[in-house]
Design a protein around this motif. Structure first.
Motif, PDB file in Angstrom:
ATOM      1  N   LYS A   1       0.821  -1.206   0.000  1.00  0.00           N
ATOM      2  CA  LYS A   1       0.000   0.000   0.000  1.00  0.00           C
ATOM      3  C   LYS A   1       0.858   1.261   0.000  1.00  0.00           C
ATOM      4  CE  LYS A   1      -3.776   2.292   2.462  1.00  0.00           C
ATOM      5  NZ  LYS A   1      -3.143   3.609   2.331  1.00  0.00           N
ATOM      6  N   ILE A   2       1.923   1.253   0.797  1.00  0.00           N
ATOM      7  CA  ILE A   2       2.818   2.416   0.843  1.00  0.00           C
ATOM      8  C   ILE A   2       3.440   2.646  -0.532  1.00  0.00           C
ATOM      9  CG2 ILE A   2       5.002   3.272   1.807  1.00  0.00           C
ATOM     10  CD1 ILE A   2       4.226   1.936   4.442  1.00  0.00           C
ATOM     11  N   ILE A   3       3.816   1.553  -1.181  1.00  0.00           N
ATOM     12  CA  ILE A   3       4.420   1.668  -2.522  1.00  0.00           C
ATOM     13  C   ILE A   3       3.415   2.257  -3.501  1.00  0.00           C
ATOM     14  CG2 ILE A   3       5.411   0.374  -4.446  1.00  0.00           C
ATOM     15  CD1 ILE A   3       6.480  -1.641  -2.403  1.00  0.00           C
ATOM     16  N   ASP A   4       2.194   1.759  -3.477  1.00  0.00           N
ATOM     17  CA  ASP A   4       1.166   2.267  -4.397  1.00  0.00           C
ATOM     18  C   ASP A   4       0.874   3.738  -4.131  1.00  0.00           C
ATOM     19  OD1 ASP A   4       0.941  -0.171  -5.642  1.00  0.00           O
ATOM     20  OD2 ASP A   4      -0.692  -0.872  -4.340  1.00  0.00           O
ATOM     21  N   ASP A   5       0.768   4.115  -2.864  1.00  0.00           N
ATOM     22  CA  ASP A   5       0.487   5.513  -2.519  1.00  0.00           C
ATOM     23  C   ASP A   5       1.628   6.435  -2.959  1.00  0.00           C
ATOM     24  OD1 ASP A   5      -1.884   4.742  -1.418  1.00  0.00           O
ATOM     25  OD2 ASP A   5      -1.165   4.734   0.663  1.00  0.00           O
ATOM     26  N   LEU A   6       2.858   5.962  -2.778  1.00  0.00           N
ATOM     27  CA  LEU A   6       4.015   6.777  -3.154  1.00  0.00           C
ATOM     28  C   LEU A   6       4.010   7.042  -4.654  1.00  0.00           C
ATOM     29  CD1 LEU A   6       6.707   8.186  -2.593  1.00  0.00           C
ATOM     30  CD2 LEU A   6       7.828   5.947  -2.756  1.00  0.00           C
ATOM     31  N   PHE A   7       3.698   6.015  -5.440  1.00  0.00           N
ATOM     32  CA  PHE A   7       3.760   6.205  -6.892  1.00  0.00           C
ATOM     33  C   PHE A   7       2.574   6.999  -7.424  1.00  0.00           C
ATOM     34  CE2 PHE A   7       7.095   3.122  -6.571  1.00  0.00           C
ATOM     35  CZ  PHE A   7       7.981   3.555  -7.537  1.00  0.00           C
ATOM     36  N   LYS A   8       1.450   6.949  -6.753  1.00  0.00           N
ATOM     37  CA  LYS A   8       0.359   7.847  -7.122  1.00  0.00           C
ATOM     38  C   LYS A   8       0.784   9.302  -6.914  1.00  0.00           C
ATOM     39  CE  LYS A   8      -3.468   4.682  -6.142  1.00  0.00           C
ATOM     40  NZ  LYS A   8      -4.628   4.401  -5.239  1.00  0.00           N
ATOM     41  N   GLU A   9       1.467   9.527  -5.789  1.00  0.00           N
ATOM     42  CA  GLU A   9       1.941  10.877  -5.464  1.00  0.00           C
ATOM     43  C   GLU A   9       2.971  11.357  -6.477  1.00  0.00           C
ATOM     44  OE1 GLU A   9       4.719  12.764  -1.971  1.00  0.00           O
ATOM     45  OE2 GLU A   9       3.225  11.260  -1.373  1.00  0.00           O
ATOM     46  N   ILE A  10       3.899  10.464  -6.854  1.00  0.00           N
ATOM     47  CA  ILE A  10       4.957  10.837  -7.808  1.00  0.00           C
ATOM     48  C   ILE A  10       4.356  11.120  -9.189  1.00  0.00           C
ATOM     49  CG2 ILE A  10       7.011   9.992  -9.030  1.00  0.00           C
ATOM     50  CD1 ILE A  10       7.764   8.469  -6.482  1.00  0.00           C
ATOM     51  N   LYS A  11       3.398  10.329  -9.597  1.00  0.00           N
ATOM     52  CA  LYS A  11       2.765  10.540 -10.906  1.00  0.00           C
ATOM     53  C   LYS A  11       1.990  11.846 -10.940  1.00  0.00           C
ATOM     54  CE  LYS A  11       2.390   5.682 -12.275  1.00  0.00           C
ATOM     55  NZ  LYS A  11       1.487   4.548 -12.582  1.00  0.00           N
ATOM     56  N   GLN A  12       1.378  12.208  -9.815  1.00  0.00           N
ATOM     57  CA  GLN A  12       0.687  13.488  -9.753  1.00  0.00           C
ATOM     58  C   GLN A  12       1.659  14.664  -9.870  1.00  0.00           C
ATOM     59  OE1 GLN A  12      -1.552  13.444  -6.111  1.00  0.00           O
ATOM     60  NE2 GLN A  12      -3.164  12.087  -6.925  1.00  0.00           N
ATOM     61  N   GLN A  13       2.861  14.489  -9.278  1.00  0.00           N
ATOM     62  CA  GLN A  13       3.869  15.551  -9.331  1.00  0.00           C
ATOM     63  C   GLN A  13       4.474  15.681 -10.719  1.00  0.00           C
ATOM     64  OE1 GLN A  13       6.776  14.637  -6.338  1.00  0.00           O
ATOM     65  NE2 GLN A  13       5.323  14.833  -4.633  1.00  0.00           N
ATOM     66  N   HIS A  14       4.560  14.575 -11.459  1.00  0.00           N
ATOM     67  CA  HIS A  14       5.232  14.588 -12.766  1.00  0.00           C
ATOM     68  C   HIS A  14       4.326  13.929 -13.815  1.00  0.00           C
ATOM     69  CE1 HIS A  14       8.890  15.735 -10.631  1.00  0.00           C
ATOM     70  NE2 HIS A  14       8.689  14.727  -9.811  1.00  0.00           N
ATOM     71  N   PRO A  15       3.214  14.579 -14.156  1.00  0.00           N
ATOM     72  CA  PRO A  15       2.294  13.978 -15.130  1.00  0.00           C
ATOM     73  C   PRO A  15       2.878  13.900 -16.537  1.00  0.00           C
ATOM     74  CG  PRO A  15       1.649  16.233 -14.590  1.00  0.00           C
ATOM     75  CD  PRO A  15       2.746  15.874 -13.638  1.00  0.00           C
ATOM     76  N   GLU A  16       3.923  14.705 -16.809  1.00  0.00           N
ATOM     77  CA  GLU A  16       4.518  14.712 -18.149  1.00  0.00           C
ATOM     78  C   GLU A  16       5.447  13.515 -18.395  1.00  0.00           C
ATOM     79  OE1 GLU A  16       7.608  16.491 -15.493  1.00  0.00           O
ATOM     80  OE2 GLU A  16       5.405  16.495 -15.619  1.00  0.00           O
ATOM     81  N   VAL A  17       5.764  12.740 -17.368  1.00  0.00           N
ATOM     82  CA  VAL A  17       6.698  11.610 -17.476  1.00  0.00           C
ATOM     83  C   VAL A  17       5.916  10.304 -17.359  1.00  0.00           C
ATOM     84  CG1 VAL A  17       8.732  10.497 -16.500  1.00  0.00           C
ATOM     85  CG2 VAL A  17       8.541  12.996 -16.471  1.00  0.00           C
ATOM     86  N   LEU A  18       6.201   9.362 -18.262  1.00  0.00           N
ATOM     87  CA  LEU A  18       5.577   8.045 -18.213  1.00  0.00           C
ATOM     88  C   LEU A  18       6.348   7.172 -17.213  1.00  0.00           C
ATOM     89  CD1 LEU A  18       3.548   5.934 -19.242  1.00  0.00           C
ATOM     90  CD2 LEU A  18       5.192   5.411 -21.095  1.00  0.00           C
TER      91      LEU A  18
END
Length: 437
Positions: free
Chosen positions: A298-315
């Motif tokens: 869960k921590i891993i999933d939450d972290l990557f949701k946060e990172i994707k929100q910060q950098h929507p331009e990067v796949l």
């Protein structure tokens, strides 16, 4: 210059010793070659003098026979009664001529040559007796005496003559037969060879010493420059540490200030950035923060949701195989992931592939399509404050501590980290951590 100074201090004397050895070897070979040339020139001069002596002083075998007969053969000398039979030939007449020729041939090249022609064996084959028992018979010799002779000519010849003598007591004529085996040689020595050698070798020695002196001087200047660079780097590190320390006060003030902000979304963004800033400052001071909570799915999933929100331009693509985690806490996991992802984005990555395995060993693989890292810089990118020296880095903000944080965190778990460039572009980071209870 990444090699430690102590290694330079060991390597330089070794290289200098090899250089001096080569210089000595070269000078020694030059010395031997010049010596050989000087001896060859002296031998050539000696041969010319010897030939001229033979031409100007045509000594016949008959004259030598008379000389041997009246001066060396003791029995004949005792039986002599008629002094008129003695030969007028004498070797002493040749000695002034040899000195004159030596001076004539050597005045241009400053050679000091000593020459000696001698008969060292006179064997009476009739009476089976050696007539020269102690000292050899000097035919001619220069005023300079030879101490270390070098042979230039050696010959063996025989005399076979019959001489008629008159016995005054018996009033009869006796026909005497004499047969001698004569062994002679001509030796020479270049007396001032040492002086001539050093005269030619000294320029080579001076040049060699000059080369060594220049190398030592350049090494000394390099060490001085290296020390100056080290001092500047230390000062830079001290400055960065001081800045990081000074940031603690405004961070605390901002924390209190954001409590007054009502908008939840803005507060979350500010808190997240403040957390990143605090983590960076703590990493500079090398603080180890232990969290009881181990990282989970869960921590891993939450972290990557946060990172994707910060950098929507990067796949950002995550492949996660989570079986168990017995060692890695969430704080350290966040440090590793955030620093590697942000590092990739800073250096041009538009796609980041993540493959995480949490099994008997924790494997974290990061791959991106950024600009990569020059091969020569790869061994040093994990050093604190190290930044790759290239033009593109001038426009990229950073302190050079991101990868240092990743390396330090990996070492904390006795793990390993590997870095290599992709075949086309970008880099791969592979982190392996033990996963034991």
């Amino acid at each position: 210059m990444r090699i430690k100074k102590k290694y330079y201090s060991f390597l330089f004397p070794l290289v200098l010793l090899v250089l001096i050895t080569l210089q000595v070897y070269y000078i020694y070979n030059s010395y031997r070659l010049i010596e050989k040339d000087l001896i060859a020139s002296s031998k050539e001069i000696t041969t010319k003098i010897m030939d001229e002596m033979d031409e100007e002083n045509d000594i016949s075998k008959e004259q030598l026979l008379q000389y041997f007969k009246y001066n060396l053969h003791k029995q004949l000398i005792k039986s002599q009664s008629n002094q008129e039979n003695k030969t007028n030939f004498s070797f002493t007449s040749l000695k002034p001529k040899i000195d004159s020729l030596v001076n004539s041939y050597t005045k241009e090249n400053n050679f000091e040559i000593a020459i000696r022609s001698e008969i060292y064996s006179l064997y009476d084959e009739i009476n089976k007796k050696e007539l020269i028992l102690n000292n050899s018979l000097i035919v001619y010799e220069s005023k300079n005496k030879i101490t270390n002779p070098i042979n230039v000519n050696q010959s063996v010849w025989t005399t076979d003559n019959s001489v008629e003598e008159k016995n005054t007591n018996l009033s009869i004529n006796n026909k005497q037969h004499y047969k001698y085996k004569v062994e002679s040689r001509v030796d020479f020595e270049l007396l001032n060879i040492k002086f001539l050698l050093f005269k030619k070798i000294i320029p080579l020695i001076i040049v060699s010493l000059l080369i060594v002196s220049i190398i030592v001087y350049l090494y000394w200047k390099s060490i001085q420059n290296l020390e100056k660079q080290e001092n500047k780097i230390k000062q830079l590190h001290l400055t960065i540490d001081s800045i990081a320390h000074e940031l603690n006060t405004p961070i605390t003030t901002i924390k209190f200030a954001i409590q007054t902000i009502q908008e939840t979304e803005k507060k979350k963004i500010i808190n997240r950035q403040l957390s990143r800033l605090e983590n960076t400052i703590e990493s500079i001071f090398e603080k180890n923060i232990e969290e009881e909570q181990l990282v989970n799915k869960k921590i891993i999933d939450d972290l990557f949701k946060e990172i994707k929100q910060q950098h929507p331009e990067v796949l950002i693509i995550l492949n996660l195989d989570f079986q168990q985690n017995n060692s890695l806490n969430s704080y350290d996991f966040r440090l590793i992931v955030q620093n590697l992802i942000e590092n990739s984005i800073k250096y041009g990555a538009t796609k980041i592939q993540l493959n995480f395995e949490f099994n008997n060993i924790i494997k974290l693989l990061f791959s991106d399509n950024g600009i990569g890292i020059p091969e020569k810089d790869i061994p040093f990118v994990f050093d604190k404050y190290y930044r790759v020296n290239r033009e593109i880095n001038i426009n990229v903000n950073g302190l050079g501590i991101g990868l240092y944080i990743v390396k330090t965190t990996t070492n904390k778990y006795n793990g390993i980290i590997r870095l290599d460039n992709n075949k086309e572009n970008g880099v791969n980071f592979l982190i392996e951590l033990p996963n034991e209870k």
